[in-house]
Design a protein around this motif. Structure first.
Motif, PDB file in Angstrom:
ATOM      1  N   VAL A  31       1.616  -4.343  10.930  1.00  0.00           N
ATOM      2  CA  VAL A  31       2.899  -4.932  10.525  1.00  0.00           C
ATOM      3  C   VAL A  31       2.985  -5.025   8.999  1.00  0.00           C
ATOM      4  CG1 VAL A  31       4.285  -7.045  10.571  1.00  0.00           C
ATOM      5  CG2 VAL A  31       3.317  -6.137  12.687  1.00  0.00           C
ATOM      6  N   ALA A  32       1.922  -5.431   8.340  1.00  0.00           N
ATOM      7  CA  ALA A  32       1.916  -5.520   6.880  1.00  0.00           C
ATOM      8  C   ALA A  32       2.098  -4.139   6.249  1.00  0.00           C
ATOM      9  CB  ALA A  32       0.613  -6.159   6.400  1.00  0.00           C
ATOM     10  N   TYR A  87       3.598  -1.506   7.607  1.00  0.00           N
ATOM     11  CA  TYR A  87       4.966  -1.074   7.867  1.00  0.00           C
ATOM     12  C   TYR A  87       5.945  -1.818   6.961  1.00  0.00           C
ATOM     13  CZ  TYR A  87       9.308   0.003  10.270  1.00  0.00           C
ATOM     14  OH  TYR A  87      10.583   0.412  10.551  1.00  0.00           O
ATOM     15  N   THR A  88       5.731  -3.101   6.755  1.00  0.00           N
ATOM     16  CA  THR A  88       6.594  -3.890   5.873  1.00  0.00           C
ATOM     17  C   THR A  88       6.523  -3.357   4.439  1.00  0.00           C
ATOM     18  OG1 THR A  88       6.289  -5.850   7.262  1.00  0.00           O
ATOM     19  CG2 THR A  88       7.061  -6.225   5.008  1.00  0.00           C
ATOM     20  N   ALA A  89       5.327  -3.029   3.977  1.00  0.00           N
ATOM     21  CA  ALA A  89       5.176  -2.468   2.632  1.00  0.00           C
ATOM     22  C   ALA A  89       5.901  -1.129   2.524  1.00  0.00           C
ATOM     23  CB  ALA A  89       3.693  -2.301   2.289  1.00  0.00           C
ATOM     24  N   TYR A  90       5.819  -0.308   3.561  1.00  0.00           N
ATOM     25  CA  TYR A  90       6.511   0.979   3.574  1.00  0.00           C
ATOM     26  C   TYR A  90       8.024   0.778   3.501  1.00  0.00           C
ATOM     27  CZ  TYR A  90       8.612   5.196   5.483  1.00  0.00           C
ATOM     28  OH  TYR A  90       9.415   6.283   5.683  1.00  0.00           O
ATOM     29  N   ILE A  91       8.565  -0.140   4.276  1.00  0.00           N
ATOM     30  CA  ILE A  91      10.006  -0.417   4.280  1.00  0.00           C
ATOM     31  C   ILE A  91      10.444  -0.940   2.914  1.00  0.00           C
ATOM     32  CG2 ILE A  91      11.807  -1.916   5.265  1.00  0.00           C
ATOM     33  CD1 ILE A  91      11.020   0.414   7.059  1.00  0.00           C
ATOM     34  N   GLN A  92       9.656  -1.829   2.323  1.00  0.00           N
ATOM     35  CA  GLN A  92       9.995  -2.362   1.007  1.00  0.00           C
ATOM     36  C   GLN A  92      10.002  -1.253  -0.047  1.00  0.00           C
ATOM     37  OE1 GLN A  92       7.088  -5.491   0.605  1.00  0.00           O
ATOM     38  NE2 GLN A  92       8.545  -7.058   1.282  1.00  0.00           N
ATOM     39  N   ARG A  93       9.041  -0.361   0.027  1.00  0.00           N
ATOM     40  CA  ARG A  93       8.986   0.769  -0.919  1.00  0.00           C
ATOM     41  C   ARG A  93      10.226   1.646  -0.769  1.00  0.00           C
ATOM     42  NH1 ARG A  93       7.009   3.519  -5.319  1.00  0.00           N
ATOM     43  NH2 ARG A  93       6.692   5.690  -4.873  1.00  0.00           N
ATOM     44  N   GLN A 114      13.148   0.709   0.299  1.00  0.00           N
ATOM     45  CA  GLN A 114      14.286  -0.040  -0.228  1.00  0.00           C
ATOM     46  C   GLN A 114      14.312   0.014  -1.753  1.00  0.00           C
ATOM     47  OE1 GLN A 114      13.589  -3.840   1.653  1.00  0.00           O
ATOM     48  NE2 GLN A 114      15.054  -3.412   3.287  1.00  0.00           N
TER      49      GLN A 114
END
Length: 190
Positions: free
Chosen positions: A30-31, A33-39, A41
């Motif tokens: 989850v962490a 994937y969250t970092a990937y989504i933030q990047r 964005q």
């Protein structure tokens, strides 16, 4: 010697370790994937998009940043009849015009803010603009290599800068790993 049978508590301890490991692994996924989504964005928030074209109202050739992030210009190449030119004086001579009576703005190695438009070359005299406009039709190309603040780069290739079909039909913006190193004879120093 006889082996002692495992007791229930040992089973619960093993089960607890397995569950804790799975929860930890899930948290790691989850962490990530969250970092990937933030990047992604952030990439979308700093994405530049440079285009060049003519503006008959201001009698100028413009370079505009239509993206949402700043465009860091790494190199510019202006080509007349398939020959690179080093500055606007050489462009005008190659087009059969006198190199005078124009105003220019430096594009090469500059930064264009989102929504910013530069007049790369402007002619105060309407007759000179018309002469430039007619002489460049189908003969001039501008390649601009630019990067985002994250270091991602693109080349804006405009094969017909001036003329009725200058945009958007001949405009291409393609991603590149890095901007090409141009020789001094190819680098446009406006």
């Amino acid at each position: 010697m006889s082996a002692t049978p495992p007791n229930r508590r040992d089973h619960w301890d093993v089960l607890g370790v397995v569950i804790a490991s799975l929860v930890g692994l899930l948290a790691l996924v989850v962490a990530g994937y969250t970092a990937y989504i933030q990047r992604e964005q952030v990439r979308a928030q700093v994405w530049p998009y440079l285009i060049s074209g003519n503006n008959d109202l201001t009698q100028s050739l413009t370079v505009s940043n239509k993206g949402v992030g700043p465009a860091i210009v790494r190199s510019v190449r202006v080509i007349v009849d398939d020959k690179p030119q080093v500055d606007w004086d050489h462009v005008l001579v190659a087009l059969g015009m006198q190199p005078n009576s124009y105003i220019m703005t430096t594009v090469n190695h500059g930064v264009l803010s989102p929504g910013e438009e530069l007049q790369a070359i402007r002619f105060p005299d309407k007759q000179l603009w018309r002469q430039f406009h007619d002489a460049t039709s189908g003969r001039v190309a501008i390649d601009i290599c630019f990067c985002s603040t994250l270091g991602e780069c693109w080349v804006s290739i405009n094969e017909k800068v001036i003329g009725p079909k200058s945009m958007p039909l001949q405009l291409r913006v393609k991603p590149v790993g890095r901007c090409p190193q141009l020789s001094p004879a190819e680098t446009f120093n406006n």
